[in-house]
Design a protein around this motif. Structure first.
Motif: not given
Length: 374
Positions: A41, A89, A91, A99-100, A102
């Motif tokens: 992450q 991904e 998010t 932004t995050n 993953q």
């Protein structure tokens, strides 16, 4: 504790410091028989080039984006995972500028699922036992640093070409695991010991060897686990029965197969007998060697009667708890103290924090050894 992250196509290299600064959490799962998995992450700027790097490479055959996670605890490096990215991904982050991201993936067994042979005539392997077929299939993955470790079965079954010729259906991983299930073996890829190398193990579950330092529960200052609990199921075991038929008399002979072998000794003194029988009537049409192997495979699936769950802090435990090895347990009572098999470990790494959750198993109550290593 020190973390090292290597990322790259086929041959990974250490990532720059800007990538480590953006990394917020790592999760690695090391199960007993299934494929290992990892999740990275990141908290990134919306203009970071890492988005393009992971999104374009995740899940594709070319380029093969490889990830290696190494942790060094008290000067001892441990390779937690050596795998490939399969999914990414994105998010929304805490604000409009971040932004995050993953990144998820599996170990190198994912590469062994790229080529599918279903629907084809099948690749023949004449006069080759299962051990030779597995070694031949694993040879093609040497470019990834995969070193085969194939343990011959107790009764090697060499098929006669005029009788039958083994053929492959499905992917390499599916066929290798099918061959392992027929003789009661397991197959997995163990990362390390050196970064960029892995051991492809095809053999029985090894429940012997030097155990890891003990897990201490409810021992005041000597405790090194956050939580540890056990359960007992006396009805989990079954006794397989194979049938061997004489070609002259056509009379089947029933033979019970116990679930205790040289590499699967009982770790508990008191274990209830099997509560039910499991007749394998289809083995009457096979050769005695093949029927014996199928019976041993079914006996190996007999469930362990004792299972445990727990959590620990690596900084307090002093080292990394490894899966697929033995570990000592103290402080939970005479029924569950002693040696246990580590069936699964989940690593969770954050900045300044390294914790593990684990699963233990064994057959029987009351320890077979007077003391366990501290």
């Amino acid at each position: 504790m020190h973390l090292t992250l290597l990322v790259g196509p086929v041959v990974p290299v250490p990532v720059p410091q800007v990538v480590l600064d953006a990394l917020t959490q790592i999760e690695v799962v090391q199960p007993d028989e299934a494929a290992g998995a990892f999740t990275l992450q990141f908290t990134l700027s919306v203009r970071s080039p890492l988005h393009t790097l992971f999104l374009l490479s995740g899940g594709d055959v070319v380029p093969l984006l490889r990830v290696i996670v190494i942790v060094t605890v008290n000067g001892t490096p441990e390779v937690l995972i050596d795998g490939v990215v399969t999914r990414t991904e994105v998010t929304p982050g805490a604000d409009q500028r971040h932004t995050n991201l993953q990144v998820s993936g599996d170990d190198l067994t994912t590469v062994m699922q790229k080529l599918e042979f279903s629907g084809l005539p099948g690749l023949p392997y004449p006069a080759m036992p299962a051990e030779a077929i597995v070694a031949l299939l694993l040879a093609k993955y040497a470019f990834l640093g995969v070193v085969p470790l194939v343990i011959p079965s107790i009764a090697v079954d060499v098929p006669i070409p005029t009788d039958r010729i083994p053929t492959q259906q499905g992917t390499d991983l599916e066929y290798i695991r099918l061959l392992a299930s027929r003789v009661g073996y397991v197959f997995y890829i163990e990362p390390g010991p050196a970064p960029g190398t892995s051991t492809a193990y095809w053999g029985p579950k090894i429940k012997v060897g030097v155990p890891q330092p003990a897990l201490n529960a409810d021992m005041d200052a000597a405790s090194n686990v956050d939580s540890l609990s056990f359960s007992y199921n006396g009805n989990a075991r079954s006794l397989p029965i194979v049938y061997i038929q004489s070609p002259q008399t056509k009379i089947p002979l029933a033979i019970p197969i116990p679930d205790i072998g040289p590499l699967n000794p009982p770790l508990g003194l008191l274990d209830p007998p099997p509560q039910r029988f499991n007749p394998l009537t289809e083995t009457a049409k096979y050769s005695p060697v093949r029927a014996l192997l199928l019976g041993m495979a079914e006996a190996a699936k007999s469930a362990d009667t004792v299972t445990g769950q727990g959590h620990l802090d690596v900084a307090r435990y002093g080292r990394v708890l490894k899966a697929r090895q033995l570990v000592g347990v103290r402080g939970v009572g005479p029924a569950f103290d002693g040696l246990h098999y580590v069936s699964e470990v989940r690593h969770t790494i954050k900045r300044g924090e390294y914790k593990q959750s684990f699963s233990l198993s064994r057959k029987g109550l009351i320890s077979t050894v007077p003391v366990v290593p501290s």
